[in-house]
Write an enzyme that holds these catalytic residues in place. Structure first.
Site, short mmCIF file in Angstrom:
data_model
loop_
_atom_site.label_atom_id
_atom_site.label_comp_id
_atom_site.label_asym_id
_atom_site.label_seq_id
_atom_site.Cartn_x
_atom_site.Cartn_y
_atom_site.Cartn_z
N GLU A 108 12.09 67.27 47.40
CA GLU A 108 11.64 66.05 46.66
C GLU A 108 10.81 66.05 45.21
O GLU A 108 10.64 65.20 44.53
CB GLU A 108 10.62 65.18 47.40
CG GLU A 108 11.32 64.45 48.76
CD GLU A 108 10.59 63.40 49.38
OE1 GLU A 108 9.29 63.40 49.66
OE2 GLU A 108 11.25 62.33 49.81
N TYR A 167 40.06 56.59 45.08
CA TYR A 167 39.25 56.45 44.02
C TYR A 167 39.96 57.25 42.79
O TYR A 167 40.98 58.30 43.43
CB TYR A 167 37.75 57.13 43.87
CG TYR A 167 37.12 56.37 45.14
CD1 TYR A 167 37.42 55.03 45.46
CD2 TYR A 167 36.06 57.24 45.73
CE1 TYR A 167 36.55 54.49 46.32
CE2 TYR A 167 35.25 56.57 46.67
CZ TYR A 167 35.53 55.29 46.80
OH TYR A 167 34.55 54.68 47.90
#
Length: 393
Positions: free
Chosen positions: A374, A300
């Site tokens: 979360e 990349y």
């Protein structure tokens, strides 16, 4: 608008995002084989009447059109693939697959983008332009799903692109930005030293392939020190993780294989180092009477967060979350295939804090115990929806 988006973010996170993240986490899929994940996304977008189509087999591209949809297109990207890691967490949504785990947070990225889609679809009469949702496969495997999707036209008519990535180095509730060259280019180094193997005691009848390979490894590794001896804006890393000489105590092998990585922030450095690696390998091999074959697989490129765009998003994030919750990030030597997008259009990848010491959620990405607090999902859903709407103005 902020209060409304925060209210919607809480609603959709509880209703959709957390359950979706659990489902995706429990049934992870490796790069370019994310078939069930792709079907899950497509079925939900269909249910919400958001137009979508497949791309690169498992990728999904969706469009939410506001008023005057041709005015501007803002793309939002999430990656979907998991890693070949055996999960050791003990949770209700633990991976049911052997040696496959969402250890980088792509399950959270996908679930959050679906939550963002739900909010933006509810607000499509309140913004101008089009918001493109990119659910991308294969971030973890070269050449990267981003490159393939670009080749298939995913950025056609796109003006800006945004991505968010979970980040255990920040606590839950905080986000981070870096303007400029944020993440390094990565390339994979493969070197094979070949000669005549044989008995270690019979010096005149065999080559010194192992010593030659060791000399090459050390000489190339020293390039990092040479380039970094003075503090510089664009640091480099060269490191080897594999040295395979399949001989034994008294057997010198015909071939030795080296595998390593190079990380750079400057394209001129990148080209120069590749040439130096080839030159060093060839010269040392010649002194030992062996041959070297160098193959450097291009990975990349540098991830470039457009400075003006990133600064604008950062200021908007401060409005949404408060200045105390928006941090400056360090430059990272890790790599991300979102970089491919950043070389085509103005781009920004920012980070969502996911750790929580009190809850014992502290493990880093790409480990068998990685997990997130979360509560970060609601932060990510609300912030991305807000940034996307303002980017459309």
């Amino acid at each position: 608008m902020i209060n409304r988006i925060k209210s919607l973010a809480k609603e959709v996170t509880d209703l959709y995002v957390k359950p979706l993240r659990h489902q995706i986490h429990k049934y992870p899929e490796l790069s370019f084989v994310e078939y069930d994940t792709s079907n899950l996304i497509q079925n939900l977008l269909d249910e919400w009447e958001i137009e979508n189509e497949p791309m690169n087999i498992t990728g999904i591209v969706a469009n939410i059109k506001g008023k005057n949809p041709e005015k501007r297109t803002i793309a939002l990207r999430a990656d979907m693939d998991a890693l070949p890691i055996q999960e050791t967490n003990d949770c209700d949504y633990k991976s049911v697959k052997q040696n496959v785990m969402h250890a980088c947070g792509h399950d959270a990225h996908t679930a959050m983008l679906l939550g963002v889609a739900n909010i933006l679809n509810q607000m499509k009469d309140e913004f101008e332009g089009t918001i493109k949702l990119i659910f991308q496969p294969g971030e973890e495997k070269l050449p990267g799903g981003a490159k393939l999707m670009i080749e298939n036209g995913v950025l056609n008519n796109v003006d800006r692109i945004i991505a968010q990535h979970v980040y255990p180095d920040l606590p839950c509730g905080e986000v981070g930005f870096y303007a400029g060259n944020y993440m390094a280019a990565c390339d994979e180094i493969n070197i094979t030293i070949s000669g005549k193997g044989g008995h270690a005691a019979k010096i005149k009848e065999r080559s010194n392939t192992t010593v030659a390979a060791a000399k090459i490894l050390c000489a190339i590794s020293e390039l990092s020190s040479e380039f970094n001896k003075e503090e510089r804006e664009n640091p480099i890393i060269i490191a080897f993780g594999s040295f395979i000489a399949d001989g034994t105590y008294n057997v010198i092998p015909d071939k030795v294989h080296l595998k390593g990585t190079m990380r750079t922030f400057d394209e001129n450095d990148r080209k120069l180092i590749k040439n130096k690696i080839k030159k060093i390998s060839s010269e040392i091999a010649e002194t030992f009477g062996v041959k070297s074959r160098v193959k450097i697989d291009e990975g990349y490129p540098v991830l470039m967060n457009d400075v003006d765009f990133t600064d604008s998003l950062r200021n908007n994030a401060i409005d949404f979350l408060g200045a105390n919750n928006v941090k400056s990030l360090p430059q990272l030597m890790t790599a991300e295939d979102f970089a491919w997008y950043s070389h085509k259009v103005k781009a920004c990848m920012y980070r969502i804090g996911t750790s929580n010491i009190e809850k014992g959620i502290v493990s880093k990405q790409h480990t068998s115990t990685f997990d997130i607090d979360e509560d970060a999902l609601e932060t990510g859903v609300g912030l991305m929806a807000y940034l996307a709407l303002l980017a459309c103005e």
